[in-house]
Design a protein around this motif. Structure first.
Motif, PDB file in Angstrom:
ATOM      1  N   VAL A 140       0.825  -1.223   0.000  1.00 42.53           N
ATOM      2  CA  VAL A 140       0.000   0.000   0.000  1.00 42.53           C
ATOM      3  C   VAL A 140       0.855   1.267   0.000  1.00 42.53           C
ATOM      4  O   VAL A 140       0.312   2.373  -0.113  1.00 42.53           O
ATOM      5  CB  VAL A 140      -0.952   0.019   1.221  1.00 42.53           C
ATOM      6  N   ASP A 141       2.165   1.127   0.097  1.00 46.14           N
ATOM      7  CA  ASP A 141       3.054   2.288   0.074  1.00 46.14           C
ATOM      8  C   ASP A 141       3.051   2.893  -1.330  1.00 46.14           C
ATOM      9  O   ASP A 141       3.486   2.258  -2.283  1.00 46.14           O
ATOM     10  CB  ASP A 141       4.475   1.857   0.459  1.00 46.14           C
ATOM     11  N   PRO A 142       2.568   4.116  -1.500  1.00 44.40           N
ATOM     12  CA  PRO A 142       2.460   4.700  -2.848  1.00 44.40           C
ATOM     13  C   PRO A 142       3.801   4.972  -3.513  1.00 44.40           C
ATOM     14  O   PRO A 142       3.867   5.171  -4.723  1.00 44.40           O
ATOM     15  CB  PRO A 142       1.683   6.000  -2.600  1.00 44.40           C
ATOM     16  N   GLU A 143       4.891   4.979  -2.751  1.00 46.32           N
ATOM     17  CA  GLU A 143       6.214   5.279  -3.305  1.00 46.32           C
ATOM     18  C   GLU A 143       7.054   4.033  -3.538  1.00 46.32           C
ATOM     19  O   GLU A 143       8.194   4.127  -3.990  1.00 46.32           O
ATOM     20  CB  GLU A 143       6.974   6.214  -2.344  1.00 46.32           C
ATOM     21  N   ARG A 144       6.502   2.847  -3.257  1.00 49.54           N
ATOM     22  CA  ARG A 144       7.338   1.635  -3.292  1.00 49.54           C
ATOM     23  C   ARG A 144       7.629   1.168  -4.722  1.00 49.54           C
ATOM     24  O   ARG A 144       8.686   0.586  -4.983  1.00 49.54           O
ATOM     25  CB  ARG A 144       6.653   0.509  -2.509  1.00 49.54           C
ATOM     26  N   TYR A 145       6.749   1.421  -5.641  1.00 48.36           N
ATOM     27  CA  TYR A 145       6.903   0.907  -6.993  1.00 48.36           C
ATOM     28  C   TYR A 145       7.009   2.057  -7.992  1.00 48.36           C
ATOM     29  O   TYR A 145       6.492   3.145  -7.761  1.00 48.36           O
ATOM     30  CB  TYR A 145       5.726  -0.001  -7.361  1.00 48.36           C
ATOM     31  N   GLY A 146       7.631   1.777  -9.116  1.00 45.45           N
ATOM     32  CA  GLY A 146       7.766   2.806 -10.141  1.00 45.45           C
ATOM     33  C   GLY A 146       6.451   3.146 -10.807  1.00 45.45           C
ATOM     34  O   GLY A 146       6.324   4.192 -11.441  1.00 45.45           O
TER      35      GLY A 146
END
Length: 416
Positions: A140-146
């Protein structure tokens, strides 16, 4: 006369026939003595560190044709499954290449295996979960994936539930077979989650790392320890065109975590024929008129992507042949004797007969083989001797002819 096959005998038949075909099974790797315990121990140490939460630096295993590279990968597969990992095992080919990371993902994701299921994938595990269960997950971390698209597809999948057609469509999207954007918007609107797609940029193939990251995190979220990816026949990268080779080497560099910056729970082990090094370094054969990749690929990287990419490629070629990446060599006759002795015992059990089993007999039978005989040759030679001895009562006179290792040749049409 009817032949009785109890469970133990069928067990032996499966092992013998898997060795005869050259495709070791899980039973085979468990039953047969390990002739390279130090190499298996290295991989086990990597997996144990991975199980403790460290993402290991991946490895390439080098070796000539028939030296046991594929067998080693199979051993690693079974070891990883027994330790609680999910495993994908693929061989490179014309259809499975690394020049497109997204296309490669579409090959490795659907074949993901778990220890207690013969059905590949995580479909039934996800069918038992709900979107609300994601709260404690890094997914759910919005910054974890490109790119958020695969994470959004997962959340929609969990909201739909396992009995709906949309669930299967979204699961296929998670496996890399992307739904049209309009259909995904329709599903999101129907379940009241259209806000997940609001402002989502267009997905491009260069965002493929996001799919790897989401699936690796899903693996851990489902209770497994991480995702292990095994890649056989890495040498076939050399058959790609120059630009495609550059892309493939960069993708392999990322997957192997050779920058030691892999943010996702992924460990990669690859096997490559030593003939690939001849093409990389022009060691007297295999390179032809082509500029050796160790020189040409960094030059191309600098031309297209700049100095940093060129430096990364130089480091790739240097690290690939370092001590971190072991080379499988010939097995000594004494080292292979325990394996051959066990093979005789299994052959006897499989065919209900009583062949000689002493190590002295095995030394005599294999005395004609040269000292640098490959492991695969030892196994096939002994199986032929046992078959003929059982049928005729005599040890046959066999001649072993070397099979030349197919080069990762340069005459293949270039891939674009």
């Amino acid at each position: 006369m009817s032949m009785q096959y109890d469970e133990a005998r069928m067990h032996a038949v499966r092992i013998v026939e898997s060795l005869r075909s050259g495709v070791p099974t899980r039973l085979c790797t468990r039953e047969m003595p390990d002739v390279r315990p130090e190499l298996v121990s290295t991989i086990r140490n990597d997996l144990e560190a991975f199980a403790r939460g460290q993402v290991p630096v991946g490895r390439l295993v080098w070796g000539e044709y028939g030296q046991g590279k594929s067998h080693l990968l199979t051993t690693a597969e079974h070891m990883a499954l027994d330790m609680g990992f999910c495993v994908s095992f693929v061989s490179l080919s014309r259809e499975v290449s690394l020049h497109s990371l997204f296309h490669f993902y579409r090959r490795v994701a659907p074949v993901l295996r778990t220890a207690h299921s013969k059905v590949p994938g995580l479909q039934w595990q996800l069918a038992r979960r709900k979107a609300s269960d994601l709260a404690s997950s890094p997914i759910v971390d919005p910054e974890r994936y490109g790119h958020r698209r695969p994470a959004v597809a997962l959340e929609l999948l969990l909201t739909c539930g396992g009995d709906e057609e949309s669930y299967y469509n979204l699961y296929n999207d998670l496996m890399g077979y992307r739904l049209p954007a309009g259909e995904m918007r329709h599903i999101a609107r129907r379940v009241g989650m259209e806000h997940l797609l609001r402002g989502l940029p267009r997905f491009k193939h260069e965002h493929a790392q996001a799919y790897f990251g989401v699936l690796a995190d899903v693996v851990c979220w489902c209770g497994y320890k991480g995702w292990v990816i095994l890649i056989d026949e890495v040498e076939l990268i050399a058959r790609l065109g120059r630009v495609s080779r550059l892309k493939a080497y960069r993708n392999l560099h990322w997957l192997l975590n050779w920058d030691d910056e892999m943010p996702y729970p992924i460990y990669v082990l690859g096997a490559a024929a030593t003939s690939l090094q001849d093409i990389w370094y022009a060691n007297g054969k295999g390179a032809g008129r082509r500029v050796p990749d160790q020189v040409g690929i960094p030059q191309l990287a600098q031309l297209r992507m700049g100095r940093q990419a060129a430096a990364q490629m130089r480091e790739f070629f240097e690290f690939a042949v370092s001590d971190h990446n072991p080379t499988i060599g010939p097995v000594s006759r004494e080292a292979v004797l325990p394996l051959l002795k066990r093979l005789v015992e299994l052959h006897a059990q499989a065919h209900a007969w009583a062949p000689p089993t002493s190590e002295e007999w095995l030394r005599q039978v294999t005395a004609a083989l040269p000292d640098d005989t490959k492991l695969r040759t030892y196994i096939r030679y002994l199986l032929e001797v046992l078959d003929q001895l059982r049928l005729t009562g005599k040890i046959p006179e066999l001649a072993v002819e070397p099979i030349s290792e197919p080069l990762a040749d340069l005459d293949e049409p270039a891939s674009r």
